[in-house]
Design an enzyme around this catalytic site. Structure first.
Site, PDB file in Angstrom:
ATOM      1  N   SER A   1      13.531  20.161   1.291  1.00  0.00           N
ATOM      2  CA  SER A   1      12.391  19.522   1.956  1.00  0.00           C
ATOM      3  C   SER A   1      11.078  20.017   1.357  1.00  0.00           C
ATOM      4  O   SER A   1      10.054  19.347   1.433  1.00  0.00           O
ATOM      5  CB  SER A   1      12.427  19.833   3.453  1.00  0.00           C
ATOM      6  OG  SER A   1      13.652  19.398   3.984  1.00  0.00           O
TER       7      SER A   1
ATOM      8  N   VAL B   1      23.183  19.411  -3.146  1.00  0.00           N
ATOM      9  CA  VAL B   1      22.965  18.113  -3.792  1.00  0.00           C
ATOM     10  C   VAL B   1      21.771  18.265  -4.728  1.00  0.00           C
ATOM     11  O   VAL B   1      20.752  18.856  -4.349  1.00  0.00           O
ATOM     12  CB  VAL B   1      22.707  17.006  -2.743  1.00  0.00           C
ATOM     13  CG1 VAL B   1      22.447  15.667  -3.417  1.00  0.00           C
ATOM     14  CG2 VAL B   1      23.893  16.897  -1.785  1.00  0.00           C
TER      15      VAL B   1
ATOM     16  N   GLU C   1      24.883  24.591   1.535  1.00  0.00           N
ATOM     17  CA  GLU C   1      25.059  25.852   0.791  1.00  0.00           C
ATOM     18  C   GLU C   1      23.793  26.268   0.051  1.00  0.00           C
ATOM     19  O   GLU C   1      23.738  27.375  -0.474  1.00  0.00           O
ATOM     20  CB  GLU C   1      26.213  25.711  -0.223  1.00  0.00           C
ATOM     21  CG  GLU C   1      27.570  25.781   0.418  1.00  0.00           C
ATOM     22  CD  GLU C   1      28.693  25.843  -0.600  1.00  0.00           C
ATOM     23  OE1 GLU C   1      28.469  25.491  -1.778  1.00  0.00           O
ATOM     24  OE2 GLU C   1      29.811  26.230  -0.212  1.00  0.00           O
ATOM     25  N   LYS C   2      22.789  25.394  -0.016  1.00  0.00           N
ATOM     26  CA  LYS C   2      21.572  25.809  -0.714  1.00  0.00           C
ATOM     27  C   LYS C   2      21.001  27.058  -0.038  1.00  0.00           C
ATOM     28  O   LYS C   2      20.522  27.961  -0.696  1.00  0.00           O
ATOM     29  CB  LYS C   2      20.526  24.697  -0.751  1.00  0.00           C
ATOM     30  CG  LYS C   2      19.371  25.088  -1.680  1.00  0.00           C
ATOM     31  CD  LYS C   2      18.330  24.030  -1.772  1.00  0.00           C
ATOM     32  CE  LYS C   2      17.550  23.891  -0.504  1.00  0.00           C
ATOM     33  NZ  LYS C   2      16.790  25.104  -0.138  1.00  0.00           N
TER      34      LYS C   2
ATOM     35  N   MET D   1      15.535  20.727   9.976  1.00  0.00           N
ATOM     36  CA  MET D   1      14.119  20.825  10.326  1.00  0.00           C
ATOM     37  C   MET D   1      13.392  19.555   9.870  1.00  0.00           C
ATOM     38  O   MET D   1      12.174  19.554   9.695  1.00  0.00           O
ATOM     39  CB  MET D   1      13.482  22.074   9.701  1.00  0.00           C
ATOM     40  CG  MET D   1      14.120  23.350  10.250  1.00  0.00           C
ATOM     41  SD  MET D   1      13.046  24.779  10.155  1.00  0.00           S
ATOM     42  CE  MET D   1      12.788  24.904   8.400  1.00  0.00           C
TER      43      MET D   1
ATOM     44  N   GLN E   1      11.276  30.964  12.718  1.00  0.00           N
ATOM     45  CA  GLN E   1      11.851  31.402  11.445  1.00  0.00           C
ATOM     46  C   GLN E   1      10.837  31.407  10.312  1.00  0.00           C
ATOM     47  O   GLN E   1      11.192  31.634   9.167  1.00  0.00           O
ATOM     48  CB  GLN E   1      13.082  30.573  11.085  1.00  0.00           C
ATOM     49  CG  GLN E   1      12.828  29.122  10.740  1.00  0.00           C
ATOM     50  CD  GLN E   1      14.134  28.358  10.599  1.00  0.00           C
ATOM     51  OE1 GLN E   1      14.809  28.041  11.589  1.00  0.00           O
ATOM     52  NE2 GLN E   1      14.530  28.047   9.380  1.00  0.00           N
TER      53      GLN E   1
ATOM     54  N   HIS F   1      20.674  16.440   3.293  1.00  0.00           N
ATOM     55  CA  HIS F   1      20.957  16.264   4.728  1.00  0.00           C
ATOM     56  C   HIS F   1      21.910  15.085   4.943  1.00  0.00           C
ATOM     57  O   HIS F   1      22.808  15.140   5.794  1.00  0.00           O
ATOM     58  CB  HIS F   1      19.664  15.994   5.497  1.00  0.00           C
ATOM     59  CG  HIS F   1      18.670  17.107   5.458  1.00  0.00           C
ATOM     60  ND1 HIS F   1      17.478  17.014   4.788  1.00  0.00           N
ATOM     61  CD2 HIS F   1      18.697  18.348   6.000  1.00  0.00           C
ATOM     62  CE1 HIS F   1      16.798  18.140   4.928  1.00  0.00           C
ATOM     63  NE2 HIS F   1      17.518  18.972   5.660  1.00  0.00           N
TER      64      HIS F   1
HETATM   65  O1  PAF Z   1      18.349  25.059   7.313  1.00  0.00           O
HETATM   66  C1  PAF Z   1      17.524  24.655   8.161  1.00  0.00           C
HETATM   67  O2  PAF Z   1      16.970  23.551   8.063  1.00  0.00           O
HETATM   68  C2  PAF Z   1      17.158  25.545   9.325  1.00  0.00           C
HETATM   69  O3  PAF Z   1      17.108  26.874   8.949  1.00  0.00           O
HETATM   70  C3  PAF Z   1      18.049  25.344  10.561  1.00  0.00           C
HETATM   71  C4  PAF Z   1      19.499  25.734  10.265  1.00  0.00           C
HETATM   72  C5  PAF Z   1      17.983  23.892  11.007  1.00  0.00           C
HETATM   73  C6  PAF Z   1      17.562  26.234  11.714  1.00  0.00           C
HETATM   74  O4  PAF Z   1      16.249  25.929  12.064  1.00  0.00           O
END
Ligand code: PAF
Length: 293
Positions: A189, A179, A151-152, A30, A61, A37
């Protein structure tokens, strides 16, 4: 690096790669990219011929509109970071194209019952339906061979694995380790929304994980109690501190023994943060019903 702003260009890019016989790795994000990442992207680059990252803040979500509004969106920094890593392509679709009905409801929802219900699912109703629905769509558009998740978000990883198994997606799901900063704080984030003081408070999560791995044998209830006490003392507004069987996320009983996962969540500066780690639980003294060796 290509930026793919439309679903058509993204689908075509992935199809061309597959047609050339390349293995395609997908790193769904996201945005507001951090070293966590980066570790997913680097793993994907080691494993796959072509890596596609996605940056899409998925409104489905978020159960809290304020959380969605405040979610960081530093797109040009994110693109620069991906370019510096030589990621092959970054898909940055619009909400209008991903969910044309939004803010109305989309007719189709993917719901992974059971695994989605507790923990983050209980605190954020509908969250995992939104995650499963968007991840299914990312998979459908990309057709990746391998997809990488941190895994976070341990419960998210379990939900995605279950969906992939139930719906026979032809994708290998890889979970990558958390991490951490040198302070122990798990990268997220959401950390950009923490004050300096909040960043110190939030180290309570990693201290709780350290404490329950200090060599003292604890049953599952003692792990819960001691972890919760560390979070509380740190000043974290605890959402949950629970011990589960890693694959099924079933709560460990005090009479069980074995490798487990401690799942932690709580609020710091009003920001919901997560952490988790392995812990071995020992059956409580006098327990007879010992399982999970
Ligand atoms: O972990 C995330 O950043 C989000 O939940 C994902 C897997 C990109 C889905 O929007």
């Amino acid at each position: 690096m290509e930026q793919l702003t439309s679903v058509a260009s993204w689908r075509a890019f992935a199809r061309d790669a597959r047609d050339r016989g390349a293995t395609v790795g997908l790193v769904p994000t996201m945005g507001a990219l951090h070293e966590g990442h980066v570790s997913l992207m680097e793993r994907a680059q080691r494993d796959c011929d072509v890596v596609i990252a996605t940056v899409f803040v998925n409104p489905r979500q978020f159960n809290d509109p304020e959380d969605l509004r405040r979610y960081p969106r530093p797109l040009s920094d994110d693109l620069a970071r991906c370019a510096a890593l030589s990621i092959d392509a970054v898909a940055t679709p619009s909400t209008e194209e991903m969910w044309p009905a939004y803010p109305g409801a989309t007719a189709t929802t993917i719901s992974v019952s059971g695994l989605s219900d507790d923990f983050e699912g209980a605190g954020r109703p509908g969250h995992f339906d939104g995650v499963a629905s968007v991840v299914a769509k990312l998979f459908t558009i990309t057709g990746p061979c391998v997809a990488y998740f941190g895994e976070k978000d341990f419960q998210q990883l379990a939900v995605v694995r279950q969906m992939v198994s139930d719906l026979a997606f032809d994708v290998t799901v890889i979970g990558c380790s958390i991490v951490r900063e040198s302070s122990g704080l798990a990268l997220s984030s959401r950390n950009v929304r923490l004050s300096d003081e909040g960043r110190v408070v939030a180290t309570g999560f990693s201290r709780a994980l350290q404490l329950v791995n200090d060599g003292t044998p604890r049953d599952a209830d003692a792990v819960r109690r001691d972890a919760r006490a560390v979070l509380y003392d740190a000043g974290i507004d605890v959402a949950y501190a629970d011990v589960v069987e890693p694959a099924t996320l079933r709560r460990r009983r005090a009479d069980e023994e074995g490798e487990s996962r401690l799942l932690l969540a709580g609020f710091v500066d009003g920001v919901r943060l997560l952490d988790n780690g392995t812990v071995r639980v020992h059956a409580a003294k006098g327990a007879t019903n010992v399982v999970g060796h």
